[in-house]
Every structure is written in structure tokens, then in C-alpha cells.
Design an enzyme around this catalytic site. Structure first.
Site, mmCIF file in Angstrom:
data_model
loop_
_atom_site.group_PDB
_atom_site.id
_atom_site.type_symbol
_atom_site.label_atom_id
_atom_site.label_comp_id
_atom_site.label_asym_id
_atom_site.label_seq_id
_atom_site.Cartn_x
_atom_site.Cartn_y
_atom_site.Cartn_z
ATOM 1 N N SER A 9 0.819 -1.218 0.000
ATOM 2 C CA SER A 9 0.000 0.000 0.000
ATOM 3 C C SER A 9 0.851 1.264 0.000
ATOM 4 O O SER A 9 0.551 2.228 -0.702
ATOM 5 C CB SER A 9 -0.918 0.027 1.222
ATOM 6 N N GLU A 22 3.346 0.135 14.944
ATOM 7 C CA GLU A 22 3.848 1.426 14.461
ATOM 8 C C GLU A 22 4.689 2.154 15.511
ATOM 9 O O GLU A 22 5.656 2.835 15.179
ATOM 10 C CB GLU A 22 2.677 2.311 14.013
ATOM 11 N N PHE A 72 -1.938 6.290 11.295
ATOM 12 C CA PHE A 72 -1.178 5.497 12.280
ATOM 13 C C PHE A 72 0.189 6.130 12.573
ATOM 14 O O PHE A 72 0.676 6.055 13.696
ATOM 15 C CB PHE A 72 -0.991 4.063 11.782
ATOM 16 N N HIS A 80 -1.708 7.746 2.429
ATOM 17 C CA HIS A 80 -3.157 7.673 2.646
ATOM 18 C C HIS A 80 -3.654 8.791 3.566
ATOM 19 O O HIS A 80 -4.480 8.576 4.438
ATOM 20 C CB HIS A 80 -3.562 6.309 3.200
ATOM 21 N N ASP A 100 -12.438 3.336 2.978
ATOM 22 C CA ASP A 100 -12.070 2.866 4.321
ATOM 23 C C ASP A 100 -12.713 3.695 5.434
ATOM 24 O O ASP A 100 -12.898 3.216 6.548
ATOM 25 C CB ASP A 100 -10.547 2.866 4.496
#
Lengths: 312, 282
Positions: A36, A57, A82, A108, A116
Site C-alpha cells: 500500500s 507502528e 497510524f 493515505h 475505508d
């Protein structure tokens, strides 16, 4: 330009890492999102310098800091929500406090993530990252400027937050024709009636809006403020002085983002009316990216009408 | 045997300076600093590859004090190993000092990682071990954890990561003194069987008396000789406040500092210890 290939800034980021990996000895970490965030390109070419940290993360950010203490830059990639959320305190204490050479590839970002929904749509990350000392923030608008952003992050010491999008976007710059300097906005259109300062995938929308406005006799100066921190105070003050009005457009919470950064300069150094366009302090929702941009008032048409009511 | 004595002397001197630091600052964390002094002494006296004249040496061994609030112990050993003047320790936590309340790698020579927020140091140590191996350095990375610190979820993310990548040059020391700010770790948030937990994460585990220099030395010697593809943890049973009679085993000494009378008692106990050790040493 519209017949040119559209590419997401995160894809340009992934490809830039692989390309620059030949000449620069840096490391790349990812948190189970190599396909991604597209760090997989780097992983394919330089497997000995790419480490998957799994879905952890916080650990990833501090591991990146540890790697950077050995003298080579380290990129840490995950979704913006994140990176700036789960990794926030690690970024603060492990990376920014010791001013380590960690580059965060936050992909993103914004509501244009799409289906999402809110849990994955970072609207608050700019505010969080802006308020941490030593952090630099770059939000490029297209493939060419993304590559420049990655190179700039590599060539300058210290922590960087690269805010990248998933939505494919039209090119703004041609290869070899992007005068990208850290902390220096780029003037894309000249105008005297007002200045629009924007960043990321809003640049394309603002350029379209400025064309519509031009056809109606309103001439806008348009600035691509790719570096959000440190902000280019000089270009902002000049805009305030020359055009007397400023509009900011961002795919981010209207609180603490680009608009706020511009207002901090204007209010203290050359006060003038400002209109801030962005996400109005609310969470996103599921939908197709373009539907979401429309829903939150971030299309060229909606930006145009907001600007018209501002200058009336 | 001679080496063991010199480690013991160094540990006693670290303790003596810990008291000096927190007394001068009227602030700081003596309890956990005193409990990890023996491990620090052992590592710096015998095992660590470092050069205080060249703190930037890139392929050096590294020590990460993940329980960063125990900075007085780290600063003491760094000063005793000539990274900076011993007298500077009296400026600890003061406005014009470079000796910050928690370890700061930017201002303090010999500090390998800035720490203070629990759980992050071990991740940084994992990063150092990963990159050291990739760069083909022949070095060791030591990380010191508190037992209360094990309550931070990030510790276990890092522990999983170190095992996954087989970081056999990473050595963790858990300073298992059983106490944290609010009381016993067992009642605040039970960390349970620490050795078993690390074993379950596929680490080599050595359990010992973490205030016994001979046992620590044997463990480190074993680790350095072992052929293994796993990281290793030393679970050291320790006594919080070790070496100062009235601080031993008292959680209240986690973050409080001695008054003048207590300072004098502590100093006389530790000076007596140093004299005794140096006498046998001769």
C-alpha cells in the site's frame, strides 16, 4: 496536461525510494503495508536495507530512531493516521527530541483515502506534527514534486514528515522543471485580486478554481506551499502585501493545519483578511474519493464558490 | 578475580555519585539507579567497546538506558569512565547544566540514545542492532529495562521484533526490583514470570542475582562466547535502593531525594564500602 498519466503521490514516493536507493545509503521500515505504501519497490531492489516491522507502528518509529543513530537516514512508512496517531509519542521522544534523521512516509493522508472511512482518514496529522519541535513537514502535489520531496528529505538532516495521498493526480510539474526548495513556496499563477495558498492534491483543484475565477474576471495568485514546516513567511507576507487577501485550501482539519500556519505569519507580520478552506473540524466518512472531496467542499467548483462569497 | 574487585569498586563509586547527584539536584530517582549500578559497572568495566575520547566512534558498542529515569546511574558511570568531569555530576537537573533529567544524546557525551518515555529505548536498541548487523559492525548493543517498564506494550513489540530478526548481539537486562512509583509491581500491574515471558518470545534467558557482580560477569561472559541466533535477556533480581540501608526495598525512594541527614548516612555507608573494597583490592 490532462492527457498525461495520473499517479498518486504515494506511488511516486515508493518509486523515488527505489530510485534514490542506488545513490543514498538509507534504510526503509514498513508496518505490514509495503504494497500500500509502495515501499515494496525499495524492498525488491534493496532487501538488506528494508525491514518489515509488522503491525507495530510505535515500535517502528523508535526502531527507525535507533537505526538513524548509526548515521544513515531511515524512512518509516505507514498510513498517516497510524504514523501521526499511533506513533506520535515515539516521533516526539525517540525522533524529534534527539533530532534524528528519520523520514516518515505518511501515506493515505486526508479524506481522499475513500471507502475505508474515518478510522483511516487522517485529518489531524498536520496539527500534531506541526506542534513537535524539530519536525519538517512536506506535502507534495504530484509525482515530480514528490521525488523532489524525498530527495530533499534525504539531503537535509533531521526529522521529516512527508504527507502523501492515495488518489491519483494529474501532474503539476514537468520532470526537471520543478524549482523545489525546502521551506520555499512555489508561485504557480500570478494574480492581483487575491492569493490562494494550498498544498498536496488541493493544488490541482485550486488551479482549476483559479481558471474558473479568471474567466469571471478574478485574478488569483496561486502558491504551492509544499513545505508546511518551516513555512515560507516571505512568500506569505509578499502575498498579503501585493494582493490584500489570502485564501488557504487544504485537505486537512481547518484547525492547526496549513491555514493556521499561514494565519500565524499574516496575523503577526502583515494582517489581512484570510479565508480558510478545509475539513471543518469533523471526521471523514466512507465513499469514493471524488465524492468525498465534493461532500467536504474541496472540489474546484466548491472552492470557487467559497472564494466568490469571500470576496463579495 | 582482580577484575571482579574492580567491577565492585566501580559499582560502589557509581552508587556514591548517584547519591551526590540526586542530593545536589534535590530531585531525581535514586531507588532504580542504585539497583542497576552493578550491571552498568560490569558492562563498562569489562565488556563494553568504547572510547571516551571518541564518543562518535561509529562501530562502538552501545548502551541504551530504556529506564531513562535512572540517568544518575548512567551519568555516574560515564563520568567515572572520563566522558566528562566528575564534578559536573553536581549540576544534574540544574538550569544551566547539560545533564538533563533524563538521558539526552544531543547534549551528553557517551549517551547513546535519548530516553525517558518508557518502552522506547528497547525499540531503539533493536534498531541499532538491526543496522549494526546490516553495516557489518562487530559490536554489541545493551539495553537496560525496568520491571515496571515491562507494562508498556511497546516493550513486547520490540521483544517480538528482536526475536524475529534473530538479533544475537542484543543483550537486555531487566532490573527486576519489584517496585514502581505506586508500590509493588505485583499489585500495581503484575508483570508475572518475566523469564517465562521472554522465553515464550523465543529469547535466550538467564536469571540471576542482578546485584551480584560475579554472577553478572559469568552471564555476560557466557553470552559473549555463545553461538546463538537469538537475542538474550538477563533477568536480574535486584533490590531497589541497593547499597543504602534505609533506601533498600522501599518504593518511596523511587523518586524522592535524601535530606541532609539521610545524605550523610548514605555517603558514610557508601564511602565505607568503597574503602573496604579498595583495601581488599590492594
Amino acid at each position: 496536461m490532462s492527457n498525461q498519466v495520473k499517479i498518486a503521490t504515494l506511488e511516486a514516493y515508493g518509486k523515488a525510494l527505489a530510485e534514490l536507493g542506488k545513490d543514498y545509503g538509507f534504510y526503509v521500515l514498513d508496518a505490514d503495508l509495503t504494497k500500500s505504501t509502495m515501499t515494496r519497490f525499495f524492498k525488491e531492489d534493496f532487501p538488506e536495507r528494508h525491514f518489515n516491522m509488522g503491525i507495530a507502528e510505535g515500535n517502528m518509529m523508535s526502531v527507525a530512531a535507533g537505526i538513524a543513530t548509526l548515521g544513515k537516514p531511515c524512512f518509516a512508512s505507514t498510513f498517516a493516521v497510524f504514523a501521526a496517531g499511533r506513533g506520535c509519542e515515539q516521533i516526539r521522544n525517540s525522533i524529534c527530541y534527539p533530532n534524528l534523521n528519520v523520514k516518515i512516509g505518511a501515506t493515505h493522508a486526508g479524506i481522499s483515502v475513500g471507502e475505508d472511512g474515518a478510522s483511516h482518514q487522517a485529518v489531524e496529522d498536520l496539527g500534531i506534527m506541526r506542534s513537535i519541535p524539530n519536525m519538517h513537514i512536506i506535502q507534495p502535489c504530484d509525482a515530480v514534486s514528490t521525488k523532489m520531496a524525498v530527495k530533499t528529505a534525504l539531503e537535509n538532516d533531521g526529522p521529516f514528515y512527508l504527507r502523501l495521498g492515495r488518489l491519483t493526480v494529474e501532474p503539476v510539474y514537468e520532470e526537471g522543471n520543478c524549482n523545489f526548495l525546502l521551506g520555499k513556496g512555489i508561485r504557480l499563477r500570478e494574480g492581483t485580486d487575491l492569493t490562494i495558498i494550498t498544498s498536496g492534491l488541493m493544488v490541482q483543484e485550486v488551479l482549476k478554481a483559479s481558471e474558473i475565477l479568471k474567466s469571471e474576471g478574478v485574478h488569483c495568485r496561486v502558491i504551492d506551499m509544499h513545505t508546511i514546516k518551516p513555512i515560507d513567511a516571505e512568500i506569505i507576507i509578499k502575498a498579503a502585501r501585493d494582493t490584500g487577501r489570502i485564501v488557504t485550501v487544504e485537505e486537512s482539519n481547518i484547525l492547526c493545519g496549513l491555514g493556521s500556519a499561514v494565519a500565524e505569519v499574516v496575523s503577526q507580520q502583515f494582517p489581512c483578511p484570510i479565508k480558510m478552506i478545509g475539513i471543518k473540524d469533523c471526521f471523514g466518512r466512507s465513499g469514493k474519493p471524488l465524492e468525498l472531496l465534493d461532500y467536504y467542499g474541496l472540489t474546484a467548483e466548491k472552492i470557487t464558490s467559497e472564494i466568490k462569497s469571500f470576496i463579495e | 578475580m582482580k577484575k571482579i574487585k574492580s567491577i565492585e569498586v566501580l559499582a560502589a563509586k557509581i552508587r556514591r555519585w548517584i547519591i551526590e547527584e540526586v542530593y545536589s539536584a534535590k530531585s531525581g530517582h535514586p531507588g532504580g539507579s542504585l539497583s542497576c549500578a552493578d550491571f552498568l559497572a560490569c558492562v563498562y568495566e569489562k565488556y563494553l567497546n568504547f572510547d571516551s575520547n571518541h564518543p562518535e566512534m561509529i562501530d562502538r558498542d552501545r548502551v541504551v538506558l530504556s529506564k531513562g529515569h535512572c540517568a544518575p546511574a548512567l551519568y555516574a558511570v560515564l563520568a567515572l569512565k572520563d566522558y566528562f568531569p566528575l564534578n559536573d555530576l553536581k549540576t544534574f537537573r540544574k538550569i544551566d547544566s547539560y545533564l538533563q533529567g533524563h538521558p539526552c544524546m544531543k547534549s551528553i557525551p557517551g549517551v547513546d540514545m535519548s530516553t525517558g518515555s518508557l518502552g522506547q529505548g528497547i525499540s531503539a536498541a533493536v534498531g541499532m542492532a538491526l543496522a549494526s548487523r546490516a553495516e557489518k559492525y562487530d559490536n554489541w548493543i545493551y539495553v537496560i529495562l525496568g520491571d515496571g517498564e515491562l507494562q508498556e506494550g511497546q516493550v513486547w513489540e520490540a521483544v517480538m521484533c528482536a526475536a524475529h530478526y534473530g538479533l544475537n548481539r542484543l543483550v537486555a537486562f531487566v532490573d527486576l526490583n519489584g517496585l514502581q512509583i505506586d508500590g509493588n509491581t505485583a499489585t500495581v500491574m503484575n508483570v508475572g514470570d518475566v523469564a517465562k515471558k521472554f522465553k515464550a518470545f523465543d529469547w535466550n534467558v538467564l536469571s540471576l542475582d542482578g546485584n551480584n557482580v560475579s554472577e553478572l560477569d559469568m552471564a555476560l561472559d557466557t553470552i559473549h562466547r555463545a553461538k546463538t541466533d537469538k537475542p538474550t535477556v538477563i533477568v536480574g533480581n535486584t533490590i531497589k535502593g541497593k547499597g543504602v540501608s534505609f533506601m533498600q526495598g522501599q518504593y518511596q525512594w523511587h523518586g524522592s531525594t535524601p535530606n541532609q541527614e539521610q545524605y550523610e548516612t548514605a555517603v558514610s555507608e557508601l564511602d565505607a564500602k568503597i574503602n573496604e573494597l579498595e583495601k581488599c583490592h590492594e
